[in-house]
Structures are given as C-alpha cells and as structure tokens.
Write a protein that holds these residues in place. Structure first.
Motif, short mmCIF file in Angstrom:
data_model
loop_
_atom_site.label_atom_id
_atom_site.label_comp_id
_atom_site.label_asym_id
_atom_site.label_seq_id
_atom_site.Cartn_x
_atom_site.Cartn_y
_atom_site.Cartn_z
N ASP A 104 36.63 -37.86 57.07
CA ASP A 104 38.05 -37.64 56.90
C ASP A 104 38.36 -37.83 55.41
N SER A 146 41.63 -37.59 52.22
CA SER A 146 43.07 -37.58 52.02
C SER A 146 43.39 -37.79 50.55
N TYR A 186 48.30 -35.49 52.04
CA TYR A 186 47.62 -34.42 52.75
C TYR A 186 46.24 -34.93 53.17
N GLY A 204 42.42 -33.97 55.65
CA GLY A 204 41.59 -32.98 56.32
C GLY A 204 40.29 -33.63 56.77
N GLU A 205 39.39 -32.78 57.24
CA GLU A 205 38.10 -33.27 57.74
C GLU A 205 36.99 -32.40 57.21
N TYR A 231 44.63 -30.01 57.01
CA TYR A 231 45.74 -29.93 57.95
C TYR A 231 47.02 -29.56 57.19
N ARG A 249 50.76 -29.95 56.38
CA ARG A 249 51.63 -31.12 56.38
C ARG A 249 52.91 -30.77 57.12
#
Length: 164
Positions: A128, A130, A134, A136-137, A160, A162
């Motif tokens: 993960d 950040s 914001y 994501g993976e 992802y 937001r």
C-alpha cells in the motif's frame, strides 16, 4: 407481662425470619438470572472469538510465514524471518528522495511512500502506498538472492480516486 414480652419477641423473630427467607429467595433468583445472563454472554463471546480466530487464519492464508512450500526456497539462507527481511528491504526504497521508485505515480500532496506490506509468497508482495491524501496499491515481484540482495519488479499498480 413477661409472657407478653416473650410472645412479642417470638412473633418479632418469626417476622424477621420470614422477611430474611423471602428476601433470600428473591436474591437467589436474581443471582441465578444474572449467572444465566453472564453464561449466555460468555458463550456469545466465545463464539465471537472463534469466528475472529477463523478470520485471522483465513487472512494469513496468503502470507509467507504460513506457506511452508514458499519458505523452502529460503532454507539455504541464514535468515530467521525472511518475510521481515524482505519488508525491511522494501521499506529501504522509501529512503530515496522524492516518490518511492517503485510507485509509478508522482505524488500530488507530497511524495508517495510505501506504508503497508504483505509478503504473499516467495515471489510476490502486496504493498500500500500513500502521499497522505491519495493512496493506491502495488503488486511487486521480488527475488531474494543468495547474497541476501533483493530485486524488486513492479508487476501491477492502481491509484484510488479520491472521494470528497
């Protein structure tokens, strides 16, 4: 006169005895109800604990620590905990200036850094990342070499959207 006092005393003692008998019965019923209530609560908590333990075991299914077939790949190395070693090596990539080199996005609110890591097996890592706002993976492939060096390869990624 003495007989009347004795009679009143006996009647008074009988009333006190009757009161204690009745209140003792009520206390006993109340305590029995409380014990029954606590027993059912304990049974519920035990069921909840069993369910939680099953969920933890289910979540640990995809982890290097519980994968004996994957751990065989590291038998020849003198690593006590390969998963922890690989996590540490991946977190070292955060130490570079700017966004982590494995994250294919530019940070919008700061630099993207890897936060959480799950070593799935002897080849893959789920991570993960950040920038504080914001996230994501990443799906990362890795190879642990005999000299204890680790090569990381980005397999796939997502950021992802937001939501406000």
């Amino acid at each position: 006169m003495k007989n009347k006092i004795l009679l009143y005393l006996v009647v008074f003692m009988a009333l006190i005895s009757l009161y204690l008998f009745v209140s003792g019965g009520k206390m006993s019923k109340a305590k029995d109800a409380r014990i029954t209530s606590l027993r059912s609560e304990v049974e519920h908590l035990q069921d909840s604990l069993k369910n939680t333990q099953l969920r933890v075991l289910e979540m640990q299914y995809f982890s290097l620590e519980n994968n004996d077939d994957a751990l065989v790949y590291y038998d020849h190395l003198s690593l006590e905990n390969p998963s922890s070693y690989i996590r540490d090596k991946l977190l070292e990539t955060n130490e570079s200036n700017g966004t982590n080199p494995l994250v294919p996005y530019e940070g919008m609110e700061g630099d993207f850094k890897i936060n959480k890591i799950e070593v799935l097996n002897h080849k893959w890592i789920l991570a993960d990342f950040s920038d504080g706002k914001y996230w994501g993976e990443l799906l990362i492939g890795y190879e642990l070499k005999d000299d204890l060096g680790v090569d990381f390869t980005l397999i796939d990624h997502l950021l992802y959207a937001r939501s406000n």
